[in-house]
Design a protein around this motif. Sequence first.
Motif, PDB file in Angstrom:
ATOM      1  N   ASP A  73       2.462   5.317  11.085  1.00  0.00           N
ATOM      2  CA  ASP A  73       3.858   5.566  10.701  1.00  0.00           C
ATOM      3  C   ASP A  73       4.807   4.465  11.187  1.00  0.00           C
ATOM      4  N   ASP A  94       1.332   5.559   6.347  1.00  0.00           N
ATOM      5  CA  ASP A  94       2.791   5.397   6.348  1.00  0.00           C
ATOM      6  C   ASP A  94       3.159   4.051   6.958  1.00  0.00           C
ATOM      7  N   ASN A 125       1.263   9.460   2.991  1.00  0.00           N
ATOM      8  CA  ASN A 125       1.992   9.980   1.827  1.00  0.00           C
ATOM      9  C   ASN A 125       3.086   9.032   1.339  1.00  0.00           C
ATOM     10  N   HIS A 126       3.543   8.091   2.192  1.00  0.00           N
ATOM     11  CA  HIS A 126       4.578   7.141   1.748  1.00  0.00           C
ATOM     12  C   HIS A 126       4.011   5.986   0.931  1.00  0.00           C
ATOM     13  N   HIS A 221      -4.252  10.884   7.865  1.00  0.00           N
ATOM     14  CA  HIS A 221      -2.819  10.615   8.047  1.00  0.00           C
ATOM     15  C   HIS A 221      -2.160  11.728   8.863  1.00  0.00           C
ATOM     16  N   GLY A 260       1.597  11.023  11.069  1.00  0.00           N
ATOM     17  CA  GLY A 260       2.114  11.979  10.075  1.00  0.00           C
ATOM     18  C   GLY A 260       3.272  12.815  10.565  1.00  0.00           C
TER      19      GLY A 260
HETATM   20 MN    MN Z   1       3.718  10.830   6.358  1.00  0.00          MN
END
Ligand code: MN
Length: 302
Positions: A73, A94, A125-126, A221, A260
């Motif tokens: 992240d 991320d 997810n990004h 993640h 995450g």
């Molecule tokens: Mn994320």
Amino acid sequence: LTGSALGAMARRISSQGKVTISVDEYSSNPTQAFTHYNINQSRFQPPHVHMVEPLPYDAPKPVGHTRFVCVSDTHSRTDGIQMPFGDVLLHTGDFTELGLPSEVKKFNDWLGSLPYEFKVVIAGNHELTFDKDFMAELIKQDYYRFPSVSKLKTEDFDDVQSVLTNCVYLQDSEITIKGFRIYGTPWTPRFNGWGFNLPRGQSLLDKWNQIPEDVDILMTHGPPLGFRDWVPKELQRVGCVELLNTVQKRVRPKLHAYGGIHEGYGIMTDGYTTFINSSTCTVSFQPTNPAIIFDLPNPGNS
Ligand SMILES: [Mn+2]
Ligand SMILES: Nc1nc2c(ncn2[C@@H]2O[C@H](COP(=O)(O)O)[C@@H](O)[C@H]2O)c(=O)[nH]1
Ligand SMILES: [Mn+2]
């Protein structure tokens, strides 16, 4: 049903001696799952389960060990990040805000500037452009939810993975590095319709079922249930119940690395697996949490 009978329901041993994980009855409500398994099975209690202090960066690496450097992240905010000494970098997704090729290139340049012998990366997810099905759906919906991505031409992101020349990129795949089997997978429980999102339950379990047994290091993640998965602003646990059952009852890696949930930065153990949430960014997206180092004995060095 007693707690242990419920536990048995989530884990069956086939006639070939293979452990099969099934969808947990509390799958859709991780906060309730945590309370239930804590009360009925003491599943998240000491002495086995406890927090772990991070190793100081100047701790000498024991002979015959490999030092892993965990980050996650970073969200395109790597400028000025201080990175510690180590052998293998693990980045658990991320690394961008939207997966724009310009962001991926910047991240790859940063990776290129780091001295580690190996660098292993998964998406989160990004990283929208890494999720081909997500992008196909986004184009169908005329980029409604992510208008800034609409400026891209398909050919700009079709082969976005190939921009990552300075690392090994894993996506439901594995690599062996220095004798360690490392498996990486980007999927997280559906939340606000981002990339690599799947519904809790069987859809995610189908992904976890692809993780081979005997993996030494698992990279995901998001967190499993109960291990650095608390979201204070919602008073909720959001870790995946099937991921926890897969990790503890079937795969049993020595290290489970993820991020995450930015607020969950920190380390825990269940007495066998060490769980590291190394989210660099805080919940307000400040890149201030330090990379976490972790030493593992080299395989075959017992
Ligand atoms: Mn994320
Ligand atoms: N209640 C939930 N909150 C979530 C979940 N996944 C993420 N989050 C929150 O968003 C931030 C940032 O996540 P990012 O993917 O946008 O970088 C995270 O720290 C949580 O506060 C979720 O599944 N449920
Ligand atoms: Mn994030």
